[in-house]
Motif scaffolding. Structure first.
Motif, PDB file in Angstrom:
ATOM      1  N   ALA A   1       2.850   5.871  -2.883  1.00 46.42           N
ATOM      2  CA  ALA A   1       4.315   6.696  -3.246  1.00 46.42           C
ATOM      3  C   ALA A   1       4.297   6.689  -4.794  1.00 46.42           C
ATOM      4  CB  ALA A   1       5.607   5.923  -2.977  1.00 46.42           C
ATOM      5  N   ALA A   2       4.026   5.636  -5.629  1.00 48.32           N
ATOM      6  CA  ALA A   2       3.940   5.587  -6.912  1.00 48.32           C
ATOM      7  C   ALA A   2       2.657   6.479  -7.710  1.00 48.32           C
ATOM      8  CB  ALA A   2       3.547   4.149  -7.540  1.00 48.32           C
ATOM      9  N   LEU A   3       1.813   6.645  -6.763  1.00 49.23           N
ATOM     10  CA  LEU A   3       0.723   7.535  -7.252  1.00 49.23           C
ATOM     11  C   LEU A   3       1.119   9.184  -6.816  1.00 49.23           C
ATOM     12  CD1 LEU A   3      -2.486   5.393  -6.120  1.00 49.23           C
ATOM     13  CD2 LEU A   3      -1.883   6.261  -8.613  1.00 49.23           C
ATOM     14  N   ASP A   4       2.015   9.212  -5.892  1.00 58.02           N
ATOM     15  CA  ASP A   4       2.451  10.564  -5.531  1.00 58.02           C
ATOM     16  C   ASP A   4       1.454  11.016  -4.438  1.00 58.02           C
ATOM     17  OD1 ASP A   4       4.466  12.463  -5.048  1.00 58.02           O
ATOM     18  OD2 ASP A   4       3.782  13.689  -6.689  1.00 58.02           O
ATOM     19  N   VAL A   5       0.829   9.996  -3.708  1.00 62.43           N
ATOM     20  CA  VAL A   5      -0.183  10.501  -2.744  1.00 62.43           C
ATOM     21  C   VAL A   5       0.310   9.968  -1.228  1.00 62.43           C
ATOM     22  CG1 VAL A   5      -2.085  11.098  -4.478  1.00 62.43           C
ATOM     23  CG2 VAL A   5      -1.719   8.813  -3.018  1.00 62.43           C
ATOM     24  N   SER A   6      -0.222  10.525  -0.289  1.00 64.69           N
ATOM     25  CA  SER A   6       0.338   9.722   0.952  1.00 64.69           C
ATOM     26  C   SER A   6      -0.581   8.650   1.223  1.00 64.69           C
ATOM     27  CB  SER A   6      -0.113  10.855   2.254  1.00 64.69           C
ATOM     28  OG  SER A   6      -1.293  11.204   2.229  1.00 64.69           O
ATOM     29  N   VAL A   7      -0.428   7.817   2.014  1.00 63.73           N
ATOM     30  CA  VAL A   7      -1.255   6.798   2.517  1.00 63.73           C
ATOM     31  C   VAL A   7      -2.465   7.317   2.934  1.00 63.73           C
ATOM     32  CG1 VAL A   7      -1.352   4.524   3.808  1.00 63.73           C
ATOM     33  CG2 VAL A   7       0.792   5.126   2.933  1.00 63.73           C
ATOM     34  N   SER A   8      -2.412   8.302   3.749  1.00 65.86           N
ATOM     35  CA  SER A   8      -3.544   8.980   4.459  1.00 65.86           C
ATOM     36  C   SER A   8      -4.523   9.396   3.283  1.00 65.86           C
ATOM     37  CB  SER A   8      -3.209   9.926   5.641  1.00 65.86           C
ATOM     38  OG  SER A   8      -2.685  11.009   4.729  1.00 65.86           O
ATOM     39  N   THR A   9      -4.146  10.005   2.337  1.00 73.83           N
ATOM     40  CA  THR A   9      -5.010  10.358   1.171  1.00 73.83           C
ATOM     41  C   THR A   9      -5.577   9.293   0.395  1.00 73.83           C
ATOM     42  OG1 THR A   9      -3.588  12.220   0.950  1.00 73.83           O
ATOM     43  CG2 THR A   9      -4.852  11.527  -1.176  1.00 73.83           C
ATOM     44  N   LEU A  10      -4.828   8.315   0.202  1.00 72.16           N
ATOM     45  CA  LEU A  10      -5.357   7.034  -0.464  1.00 72.16           C
ATOM     46  C   LEU A  10      -6.276   6.470   0.544  1.00 72.16           C
ATOM     47  CD1 LEU A  10      -5.358   5.105  -2.926  1.00 72.16           C
ATOM     48  CD2 LEU A  10      -3.320   3.933  -1.684  1.00 72.16           C
ATOM     49  N   ALA A  11      -6.397   6.306   1.916  1.00 71.60           N
ATOM     50  CA  ALA A  11      -7.127   5.809   2.839  1.00 71.60           C
ATOM     51  C   ALA A  11      -8.472   6.606   2.945  1.00 71.60           C
ATOM     52  CB  ALA A  11      -6.563   5.701   4.041  1.00 71.60           C
ATOM     53  N   ARG A  12      -8.193   7.858   2.849  1.00 71.73           N
ATOM     54  CA  ARG A  12      -9.699   8.809   2.962  1.00 71.73           C
ATOM     55  C   ARG A  12     -10.351   8.707   1.529  1.00 71.73           C
ATOM     56  NH1 ARG A  12      -6.304  12.116   5.311  1.00 71.73           N
ATOM     57  NH2 ARG A  12      -5.426  13.481   3.212  1.00 71.73           N
ATOM     58  N   ALA A  13      -9.709   8.523   0.366  1.00 68.92           N
ATOM     59  CA  ALA A  13     -10.329   8.239  -0.750  1.00 68.92           C
ATOM     60  C   ALA A  13     -11.081   6.855  -0.886  1.00 68.92           C
ATOM     61  CB  ALA A  13      -9.498   8.412  -2.005  1.00 68.92           C
TER      62      ALA A  13
ATOM     63  N   VAL B   1       0.901  -0.933   0.078  1.00 67.14           N
ATOM     64  CA  VAL B   1      -0.029   0.088  -0.061  1.00 67.14           C
ATOM     65  C   VAL B   1       0.974   1.170  -0.085  1.00 67.14           C
ATOM     66  CG1 VAL B   1      -1.628   1.244   1.277  1.00 67.14           C
ATOM     67  CG2 VAL B   1      -1.777  -1.114   1.124  1.00 67.14           C
ATOM     68  N   ARG B   2       1.780   1.234   0.820  1.00 68.98           N
ATOM     69  CA  ARG B   2       2.882   2.452   0.923  1.00 68.98           C
ATOM     70  C   ARG B   2       3.410   2.634  -0.546  1.00 68.98           C
ATOM     71  NH1 ARG B   2       6.645   2.166   5.872  1.00 68.98           N
ATOM     72  NH2 ARG B   2       7.351   4.111   4.842  1.00 68.98           N
ATOM     73  N   GLY B   3       3.844   1.513  -1.119  1.00 66.78           N
ATOM     74  CA  GLY B   3       4.734   1.753  -2.489  1.00 66.78           C
ATOM     75  C   GLY B   3       3.578   2.146  -3.602  1.00 66.78           C
ATOM     76  N   ILE B   4       2.263   1.577  -3.506  1.00 65.87           N
ATOM     77  CA  ILE B   4       1.273   2.152  -4.319  1.00 65.87           C
ATOM     78  C   ILE B   4       0.976   3.563  -4.241  1.00 65.87           C
ATOM     79  CG2 ILE B   4      -1.009   2.207  -4.903  1.00 65.87           C
ATOM     80  CD1 ILE B   4      -0.923  -1.193  -4.600  1.00 65.87           C
TER      81      ILE B   4
END
Length: 83
Positions: free
Chosen positions: A64-76, A59-62
């Motif tokens: 980073a590859a999307l250039d977003v924080s893990v928390s941004t990804l989690a909120r989405a 999840v952290r690698g994805i």
């Protein structure tokens, strides 16, 4: 039905959908995002379909590859869970 269990069962598909939406908004292919994240395109496809269970490192690698924080990804993903 236990509402926590129901919400948990929606977590993987919601995470996958959030990843797919972000990837597509960046016009990235499965192959390019997977390579940047350090995983195979097949694994990314499984995750996007809600069938894969990614590790925290994945999840952290994805993210980073999307250039977003893990928390941004989690909120989405959480917004998609509630939709």
């Amino acid at each position: 039905m236990n509402p926590h269990t129901d919400k948990t069962s929606q977590a993987q598909p919601a995470l996958g959908k959030a990843i797919r939406q972000m990837r597509q908004s960046q016009d990235a292919t499965l192959e390019t995002l997977a390579a940047s994240a350090g995983i195979t395109p097949n694994m990314l496809s499984l995750i996007e379909r809600g069938e894969g269970n990614p590790t925290w490192a994945t999840v952290r690698g994805i993210a980073a590859a999307l250039d977003v924080s893990v928390s941004t990804l989690a909120r989405a993903a959480e917004k998609l869970e509630d939709a």
